[in-house]
Design a protein around this motif. Structure first.
Motif, short mmCIF file in Angstrom:
data_model
loop_
_atom_site.label_atom_id
_atom_site.label_comp_id
_atom_site.label_asym_id
_atom_site.label_seq_id
_atom_site.Cartn_x
_atom_site.Cartn_y
_atom_site.Cartn_z
N HIS A 1 14.79 79.32 -0.13
CA HIS A 1 15.59 79.45 0.91
C HIS A 1 15.10 79.28 2.12
CE1 HIS A 1 13.49 83.47 0.62
NE2 HIS A 1 13.83 83.76 1.84
N ALA B 1 23.99 76.78 2.36
CA ALA B 1 24.86 77.77 1.67
C ALA B 1 23.86 78.43 0.37
CB ALA B 1 25.77 77.23 1.16
N ASP C 1 21.63 80.87 1.83
CA ASP C 1 22.17 82.28 1.98
C ASP C 1 22.25 83.10 0.67
OD1 ASP C 1 22.15 81.74 4.69
OD2 ASP C 1 24.38 80.83 4.47
N ARG D 1 20.00 82.69 -1.84
CA ARG D 1 18.53 82.71 -2.16
C ARG D 1 18.55 81.75 -3.33
NH1 ARG D 1 18.30 84.47 2.30
NH2 ARG D 1 16.90 86.42 2.88
#
Length: 451
Positions: free
Chosen positions: A57, A219, A222, A224
């Motif tokens: 991420h 996205a 966000d 993970r």
């Protein structure tokens, strides 16, 4: 000024690959005998290694999804089993040679496999903790394969379930699966899978394998969820720094100018002492195994006495690429890998002084992405030679074909085949250089404090 990066009298390339690459020979292998010769023949003729980056991420590289692209127009076209064995052979030769062992640190390789591939002895030549085998639910559910799956999982191999909407109901099979392909990273699908995982057990790692934009990547970050990114995806957007380099970048550029002007060591050392952290990082890189000095270097003056100015310029180029903390970490690795690949491809084809400049050409071709500053401005500050700038800005001149080949290997296998043919290099030479560059960039990353 001539920059003979890393080239010591009587020495080959920095990672020991240069002589073998120039001769079109692999640097290591699975062993000896007729089977190895058969694999080498396939490796020479079949095609190119391709890969996607596995990013977490924070856009750090965690691994690679490796694949084999048969040379376009090959007759007869190699069957999937032969292609997989050729891929394994390349990985073993260049990423896990017998003389050094695994060269990618903690990074993981994802390999798409069939049931038959599970039984290949070559597979077990690889370190299991660094390998994830990707399979569909039909193959994973094959009753005749279950014992082999359990055996490999016990050894430490991971398994990624492909093309499935959820984890299987079979509890024993769930124990085998370490990773799950979640397609484009749809939030509802990710939530369902996470809710379905029993508490207390090791969580299954989720990987979005079909990310087509950086909006999708954000996205997934966000959530993970890791992603696979192929070279064909455009570079991520970079926030430009109001047409100004960051303070550390300015210091590095100043030092590069001093080396280009052949200023005395005392002046360069005096400037460098103003930044203790930069001095430390520079000496860490100079003392890396890649440079081959054979003795620990404790100061800038010692480095110049042992190696000359050229390695300093090279490592300052690397430090410049890592000086913008806002840039994506994977882009730094990509730039260093590209620089090393371009350099290796030029060895033996251009005079030493010109071939060494190829590292700068390859790495600086992405420097605007790394620094968030327009390319023309970067090159105005770092006054590289005309031939180097011509390759970077216009993709023209003596260095341009090598840079074009590097870019094609990242995005377009068919174009890579055409360009390598135009340079009179074989697919085996291209694969050897690419995998050696991948391993070398990992060593550089380790000296920067990465994995």
């Amino acid at each position: 000024m001539r920059f003979d990066f890393f080239r010591l009298p009587g020495a080959g390339s920095a990672d020991g690959q240069g002589d073998a690459l120039a001769a079109g020979k692999p640097a290591g292998g699975l062993g000896g005998g007729e089977h190895d010769d058969e694999l080498l023949a396939m490796h020479e003729a079949s095609g190119y290694v391709r890969y996607a980056l596995q990013l977490d991420h924070q856009q750090r590289v965690k691994g690679y999804r490796m694949a084999w692209l048969a040379t376009p127009g090959s007759e007869p076209m190699p069957d999937p089993s032969s292609q997989f064995i050729a891929l394994l052979d390349n990985i073993c030769r260049h990423l896990n040679p017998a003389r050094t062992g695994w060269r990618l640190g903690r990074l993981v390789l994802f390999l798409d496999v069939t049931v038959d591939a599970l039984f290949l002895p070559e597979l077990q030549a690889l370190p299991p903790e660094n390998i994830v085998l990707c399979m569909g639910i039909a193959d994973l559910s094959d009753a005749d394969t279950r014992s082999m799956l359990l055996f490999l999982r016990e050894q430490g191999f991971g398994f990624m379930l492909r093309d499935a909407d959820a984890l299987p109901a079979d509890p024993e099979l769930r124990e085998v699966i370490s990773h799950l392909d979640v397609g484009d990273g749809d939030a509802e699908r990710v939530a369902r899978v996470r809710e379905d995982q029993p508490p207390g057990g090791a969580p299954v790692q989720l990987v979005a394998t079909r990310v087509e934009s950086w909006q999708q990547a954000a996205a997934c970050a966000d959530l993970r969820v890791d992603i696979f990114v192929e070279g064909a995806l455009k570079h991520p957007p970079v926030k430009e720094g109001a047409d100004a380099l960051q303070p550390e970048s300015v210091m590095i550029v100043r030092l590069m100018h001093m080396i280009q002007r052949n200023e005395n060591v005392r002046s360069i050392e005096s400037a460098l002492k103003r930044d203790a952290a930069l001095t430390y990082r520079l000496l860490r890189h100079i003392n890396s195994p890649a440079i081959g000095a054979g003795v620990e270097i404790h100061s800038l003056r010692h480095a110049v006495a042992m190696l000359g100015y050229a390695p300093l310029f090279r490592w300052l180029s690397v430090l410049l690429a890592t000086s913008n903390r806002a840039s994506a970490p994977f882009m730094t690795k990509k730039a260093i890998t590209r620089g090393r690949f371009v350099e290796l491809m030029g060895q033996g084809m251009l005079p030493a002084g010109e071939a060494d400049n190829l590292f700068v050409v390859g790495m600086f071709s992405l420097i605007d992405q790394l620094l968030g500053v327009p390319m023309a401005e970067v090159l105005a500050k770092v006054q590289l030679s005309g031939a180097v700038q011509q390759a970077i800005l216009a993709r023209e001149g003596v260095y341009a074909p090598f840079l074009a080949l590097a870019e094609a290997c990242e995005t377009d296998g068919a174009q890579a085949a055409r360009l390598s043919e135009a340079l009179f290099v074989s697919s085996s030479q291209v694969n050897a250089a690419h995998l050696a560059a991948m391993a070398w960039s990992q060593e550089v990353d380790a000296h920067e404090g990465g994995v």
